[in-house]
Design a protein around this motif. Structure first.
Motif, short mmCIF file in Angstrom:
data_model
loop_
_atom_site.label_atom_id
_atom_site.label_comp_id
_atom_site.label_asym_id
_atom_site.label_seq_id
_atom_site.Cartn_x
_atom_site.Cartn_y
_atom_site.Cartn_z
N PHE A 32 -12.03 57.10 -34.99
CA PHE A 32 -10.67 56.75 -34.57
C PHE A 32 -10.47 57.43 -33.22
O PHE A 32 -10.59 58.66 -33.12
CB PHE A 32 -9.65 57.24 -35.60
N PRO A 34 -7.82 57.97 -30.64
CA PRO A 34 -6.48 57.91 -30.05
C PRO A 34 -6.41 58.52 -28.65
O PRO A 34 -7.14 59.47 -28.35
CB PRO A 34 -5.64 58.76 -31.01
N GLU A 35 -5.53 57.94 -27.87
CA GLU A 35 -5.23 58.54 -26.57
C GLU A 35 -4.06 59.49 -26.84
O GLU A 35 -3.04 59.06 -27.39
CB GLU A 35 -4.79 57.40 -25.63
N HIS A 41 1.61 55.76 -34.90
CA HIS A 41 2.52 54.96 -35.70
C HIS A 41 1.76 54.20 -36.80
O HIS A 41 0.54 54.33 -36.92
CB HIS A 41 3.37 54.04 -34.82
N GLY A 43 0.73 51.29 -37.07
CA GLY A 43 -0.42 50.50 -36.62
C GLY A 43 -1.67 51.37 -36.51
O GLY A 43 -2.77 50.97 -36.91
N HIS A 44 -1.49 52.58 -36.00
CA HIS A 44 -2.63 53.50 -35.93
C HIS A 44 -3.12 53.87 -37.34
O HIS A 44 -4.31 54.06 -37.55
CB HIS A 44 -2.25 54.78 -35.17
N SER A 47 -5.65 51.51 -38.37
CA SER A 47 -6.95 51.76 -37.74
C SER A 47 -7.65 52.97 -38.37
O SER A 47 -8.85 52.94 -38.64
CB SER A 47 -6.71 51.95 -36.24
N THR A 231 -8.97 46.83 -31.26
CA THR A 231 -8.06 45.70 -31.49
C THR A 231 -8.36 44.56 -30.51
O THR A 231 -9.06 44.72 -29.52
CB THR A 231 -6.60 46.18 -31.43
N LYS A 261 -4.15 43.59 -34.32
CA LYS A 261 -3.23 44.71 -34.47
C LYS A 261 -2.25 44.44 -35.60
O LYS A 261 -1.92 43.28 -35.88
CB LYS A 261 -2.40 44.88 -33.19
N LEU A 262 -1.78 45.48 -36.19
CA LEU A 262 -0.72 45.35 -37.19
C LEU A 262 0.63 45.34 -36.48
O LEU A 262 0.92 46.22 -35.68
CB LEU A 262 -0.79 46.56 -38.13
N LYS A 271 4.99 52.64 -27.87
CA LYS A 271 5.22 54.05 -27.50
C LYS A 271 6.28 54.18 -26.42
O LYS A 271 7.08 55.09 -26.42
CB LYS A 271 3.92 54.64 -26.94
#
Ligand code: ATP
Ligand code: MG
Length: 555
Positions: A32, A34-35, A41, A43-44, A47, A231, A261-262, A271
């Motif tokens: 995973f 992430p930036e 959120h 959606g993440h 993932s 995604t 994406k969700l 964001k």
């Protein structure tokens, strides 16, 4: 293999199983990435659980890697919140916590390798010129006049870029691929830029930074990621991803796989918008319970299990679509239904006085904690002459089919007695303040009384023993049907998204409740102790979800 097993596999599982079966890989590694530029959120969460779930299922590894190659927006606060959220969801990265910025040296070496192979060049065109030269979807691009610089010159110029000889934007390093490619991403994309920015991890060591499309495949390859799941918007970047890992000659090139994406109705996931709501003070931080950041869901009272169930129900697909928020609510109801005690709480109180009940007497009534789950045991609830009931459970002039309290009508007090409404009091504004009843001692709950039946059952708490608490009710922060955005692009916020009830009364069994403890309040929904504002002297509950729903899962 059973037929239904095949059907239930998502397309990513099919790819992985084929790769394992054909020996392309002997184990899998997912990640995973992430930036760290905001809070995670829902959606993440999809993932995270997808990547972790695959690693678990195929006995592979799952890495958590911060994709921190872009120093402008990254903050340590976000790194910490992301770690906490991934952990809370139960995705265990073991000892594999990585930072892409730790690979800057290797990325730099990769760039040198490309230059030496004649596959990258330093370009002096300005950003605008590069855009002009790039062409369009229907027209091919033009070669940059700097495209045919010699390897030696490119090596020298790139080193000078690194050494700070050029201003931001003065020169870039580009991959030398094909300016006529039908895929614009392949038209000599920029892979390094000059940017004087302090990085949260590497400080001022670098004044050149790699672009995402160059950095990401390298990060995956370095870590031995086998299946790099991202995604759909990266689908057109996949040829470039493959080009990078091929040209850099990694022995086990990772494979990029895209999924949709969700998206969730009636919530905000962007964001940028969440940040604005936080900064403008419209919400109470990134974890405001009306948001769907993972920290907000946790604070509101969602459980990792409910989110997992939700993500599984959503499935994995290649087509973008929006999932109904009601499905998330369905999942938390299902998760809490049998796990939580069902207690009585009055959110909008009026007094009920039982005139024929002895003053000063307190009886303890036995109640099941959860009628559908005996394992949760029983508790004793105090009963007395003065109670609180919900304002809506009394009506002076009832409509047809109203079976609760009104003058002359008898109801059952849940876990208590039958009471009959004899009279009521009003204040000078005409609001009912007290309902007077009489009770029938024969009708005590559990006594086996069968003398007569009543049509309504209402809940109550004993006024003297009840715990006073604050309760917060939520509605969605935006309403898809009314339009999420205003004409000027701002959010069309629901003014009723938060209702604060300062004077609620709850039975004393909740008095020691701690942050994140949750209960069903009978007839009112599921509630969770707020982790930010609740104190021992002033309990604050968030409504997670009401009990009613129109949402059904087809089985
Ligand atoms: P946002 O656009 O909401 O800011 P992002 O894609 O910029 O999200 P990243 O930190 O780059 O956020 O994403 C980390 C991982 O999460 C990526 O692999 C990304 O594809 C995935 N991801 C982000 N949003 C969603 C989503 N809505 N559904 C599923 N996966 C997502
Ligand atoms: Mg991103």
């Amino acid at each position: 293999m059973a037929e239904n097993e095949v059907v239930s596999k998502n397309f990513i599982e099919q790819i992985i199983e084929k790769d394992l079966a054909e020996g392309h890989v002997d184990h899998i590694t997912t990640r995973f990435p992430p930036e760290p530029n905001g809070y995670l959120h829902i959606g993440h969460a999809k993932s995270i659980l997808l990547n972790y779930g695959l690693a678990k299922k195929y006995n592979g590894k799952f890495n958590l890697r911060f994709d921190d190659t872009n120093p402008t927006k990254e903050k340590t606060e976000f790194v910490e919140s992301i770690k906490a959220d991934v952990e809370w969801l139960g995705a265990d990265w073991e000892d594999r916590l990585f930072f892409a910025s730790d690979y800057f040296d290797l990325m730099y070496e990769g760039a040198i390798k490309l230059i030496k192979k004649g596959k990258a060049y330093v370009c002096d065109l300005s950003a605008d010129e590069i855009r002009e030269y790039r062409g369009t979807l229907t027209e091919p691009g033009k070669d940059s006049p700097y495209r045919n610089r010699s390897v030696e010159e490119n090596l020298k110029l790139f080193e000078e870029m690194k050494d700070g000889k050029y201003a931001d934007g003065e020169k870039v390093l580009r991959a030398k691929i094909d300016m006529a490619s039908p895929n614009i991403n392949m038209r000599d994309p920029i892979i390094y830029r000059v940017a004087r920015m302090t990085h949260h991890n590497t400080g001022d060591k670098w004044c050149i930074y790699p672009m995402y499309d160059f950095a990401h495949p390298i990060e995956d390859a370095i870590e031995g990621v086998t299946h790099s799941i991202c995604t759909l918007e990266f689908e057109d970047h996949r040829p470039l991803y493959d080009w990078v890992v091929t040209e850099l000659e990694y022995p086990m090139p990772p494979k990029q796989i895209e999924f949709a994406k969700l998206y969730l109705t009636n919530v905000i996931t962007g964001k940028r918008y969440i940040k604005k709501l936080v900064e403008d003070g419209i919400v109470d931080g990134w974890d405001d319970p009306r948001l769907v950041s993972i920290s907000a869901l946790r604070r509101r009272g969602f459980t990792p299990e409910s989110i997992k169930m939700f993500v599984e129900l959503c499935g994995v697909s290649k087509a973008n679509s929006s999932v109904d928020y009601a499905m998330l609510e369905y999942c938390i109801r299902e998760d809490l239904k049998l796990k939580k005690s069902r207690v009585m709480a009055i959110l909008d109180p009026i007094k009920l006085v039982i005139d024929n009940y002895p003053e000063g007497q307190v009886e303890y009534m036995e109640a099941d904690n959860n009628q559908e789950n005996e394992e949760l045991g029983k508790r004793m609830i105090p009963f007395s002459r003065e109670l609180y009931i919900e304002r809506e459970d009394f009506m002076e002039e009832p409509p047809k089919k109203y079976f609760r309290l009104f003058p002359g009508n008898e109801v059952r007090l849940m876990n208590g007695y039958f009471v009959k409404c004899e009279s009521f009091e009003k204040d000078e504004n005409g609001n009912v303040t007290v309902v007077h009843c009489t009770y029938d001692p024969e009708t005590r709950s559990g006594s086996g009384f069968t003398g007569r039946k009543v049509k309504g059952t209402i809940h109550w708490v004993s006024a003297a023993e009840a715990v006073k608490a604050e309760v917060r009710l939520y509605e969605n922060i935006v309403d898809e049907e009314k339009g999420v955005y205003n004409e000027d692009g701002s959010l069309n916020l629901n003014p009723n998204s938060l209702t604060v009830l300062k004077e609620c009364y709850i039975e004393p069994s909740v008095k020691d409740a701690k942050a994140y403890d949750s209960f069903q309040f009978v007839r009112n929904g599921f509630f969770c102790v707020d982790s930010k504002d609740s104190t021992e002297d002033n309990l604050v509950f968030n409504r997670i979800v009401s009990l009613k729903s129109s949402f059904k899962i087809e089985k």
